[in-house]
Design a protein around this motif. Structure first.
Motif, mmCIF file in Angstrom:
data_model
loop_
_atom_site.group_PDB
_atom_site.id
_atom_site.type_symbol
_atom_site.label_atom_id
_atom_site.label_comp_id
_atom_site.label_asym_id
_atom_site.label_seq_id
_atom_site.Cartn_x
_atom_site.Cartn_y
_atom_site.Cartn_z
ATOM 1 N N VAL A 186 -2.564 -0.556 -0.480
ATOM 2 C CA VAL A 186 -1.854 -1.824 -0.314
ATOM 3 C C VAL A 186 -2.876 -2.920 -0.063
ATOM 4 C CG1 VAL A 186 -0.371 -3.138 1.252
ATOM 5 C CG2 VAL A 186 0.336 -0.869 0.465
ATOM 6 N N LEU A 187 -2.842 -3.956 -0.903
ATOM 7 C CA LEU A 187 -3.753 -5.093 -0.813
ATOM 8 C C LEU A 187 -2.925 -6.285 -0.348
ATOM 9 C CD1 LEU A 187 -5.421 -4.191 -4.187
ATOM 10 C CD2 LEU A 187 -6.415 -3.832 -1.921
ATOM 11 N N PHE A 203 5.438 -0.219 7.635
ATOM 12 C CA PHE A 203 4.875 0.545 6.518
ATOM 13 C C PHE A 203 3.802 1.513 7.015
ATOM 14 C CE2 PHE A 203 1.600 1.029 3.239
ATOM 15 C CZ PHE A 203 2.350 1.572 2.212
ATOM 16 N N ILE A 204 2.935 1.037 7.895
ATOM 17 C CA ILE A 204 1.880 1.901 8.430
ATOM 18 C C ILE A 204 2.489 3.096 9.167
ATOM 19 C CG2 ILE A 204 0.016 2.023 10.133
ATOM 20 C CD1 ILE A 204 -0.736 -0.843 9.294
ATOM 21 N N TRP A 214 -3.422 7.072 2.398
ATOM 22 C CA TRP A 214 -3.010 5.676 2.260
ATOM 23 C C TRP A 214 -4.071 4.749 2.825
ATOM 24 C CZ3 TRP A 214 -2.425 2.555 6.591
ATOM 25 C CH2 TRP A 214 -2.440 3.220 7.827
ATOM 26 N N GLN A 215 -4.063 3.498 2.321
ATOM 27 C CA GLN A 215 -4.929 2.441 2.828
ATOM 28 C C GLN A 215 -4.162 1.125 2.808
ATOM 29 O OE1 GLN A 215 -9.053 2.314 1.034
ATOM 30 N NE2 GLN A 215 -8.114 3.796 -0.356
ATOM 31 N N VAL A 216 -4.415 0.278 3.797
ATOM 32 C CA VAL A 216 -3.945 -1.098 3.783
ATOM 33 C C VAL A 216 -5.167 -1.991 3.995
ATOM 34 C CG1 VAL A 216 -2.564 -2.880 4.910
ATOM 35 C CG2 VAL A 216 -1.627 -0.582 4.635
#
Length: 262
Positions: A186-187, A203-204, A214-216
């Protein structure tokens, strides 16, 4: 066949040493449950070897020339991009009010959103216009489209990665995240009023509970639509070229990683 010269797109995609690039943009028609859809295949036709495929869901305005520019920016000479038509060929919003109505209708039916997104993946995989490495495919989306590809991930789509650019992160069924089969990136613009902190935190928590990859990436001084050169509503929807460059690089880094493993 249509060729677009998109120098800005090339620069933002990180291509070096070219003043401009010509890309091919071809309509691709497909059907779902008797309804007609038409997206756009976007690719550099100077490359003849099979490339990975990206199914891209554009912002809430849907299939437009501006979104084709965004697809070209993502494609560069590395990928074949298929810009999906999630509304149907008969629905082409011409202004924000029409776009909001179309997007809201689909957001209210996440099962249909997922089904239409998967149909676009299937259409990309089945096309024969350009050489495609069907063993290496991913999904990306922008704004409304970012939220749509996250729903596709939650549906358990069999793709190598899912990348959301300034997309909405909420979902009515957070437990569905346990069905995600591939890395999620997610950007996000840290100052995005359309995706507030509470939504990011939710979301996290959803991702942690699902125990997936996952990554934000939260970018300072960025609001909604930070990859869109036409966005010019200060404090709300605003282009940020530096953040856009970083975000596309983050996408490419993840895709390089996941595609190398296949």
């Amino acid at each position: 066949m249509k060729k677009l010269c998109i120098p800005l797109a090339v620069a933002l995609a990180g291509t070096v040493g070219l003043a401009e690039a010509a890309v091919v943009v071809k309509p691709l028609a497909y059907e779902l449950d008797g309804e007609s859809f038409e997206g756009l295949l976007v690719y550099d036709d100077a490359i003849t070897t099979p490339r990975p495929g990206l199914m891209m869901v554009p912002n809430w305005l849907g299939v437009t020339e501006r979104s084709a520019e965004k697809a070209a920016r993502a494609a560069g000479d590395k990928y074949v991009v298929f810009m999906a038509d999630l509304y149907g060929k008969a629905v082409r919003p011409s202004n924000p009010d029409e776009a909001k109505a179309a997007a809201t209708a689909l957001r209210s039916d996440r099962a249909l959103m997922r089904k239409r997104a998967q149909a676009a993946v299937d259409a990309l995989e089945a096309q024969r216009e350009v050489a495609l490495d069907t063993g290496r495919m991913a999904a990306i989306g922008f704004c409304f489209g970012g939220g749509a590809i996250l729903e596709l991930a939650r549906a358990g789509a069999d793709l190598a990665a899912f990348v959301s650019f300034h997309g909405n992160l909420d979902t009515p069924n957070p437990d569905d995240a346990r069905q995600i089969k591939a890395p999620v990136l997610v950007l996000h613009g840290a100052d995005d009023p359309a995706v507030p902190k509470e939504q990011v935190d939710g979301f996290i928590a959803e991702m942690k509970a699902a125990d997936i990859d996952w990554q934000v990436n939260s970018y300072g001084n960025a609001v909604h639509s930070f990859t869109d050169p036409y966005a010019n509503v200060p404090g709300r929807n605003e282009y940020n070229p530096l953040v856009a460059k970083r975000a596309f690089q983050a996408m490419n880094d993840l895709l390089d990683e996941v595609f190398a493993a296949r």
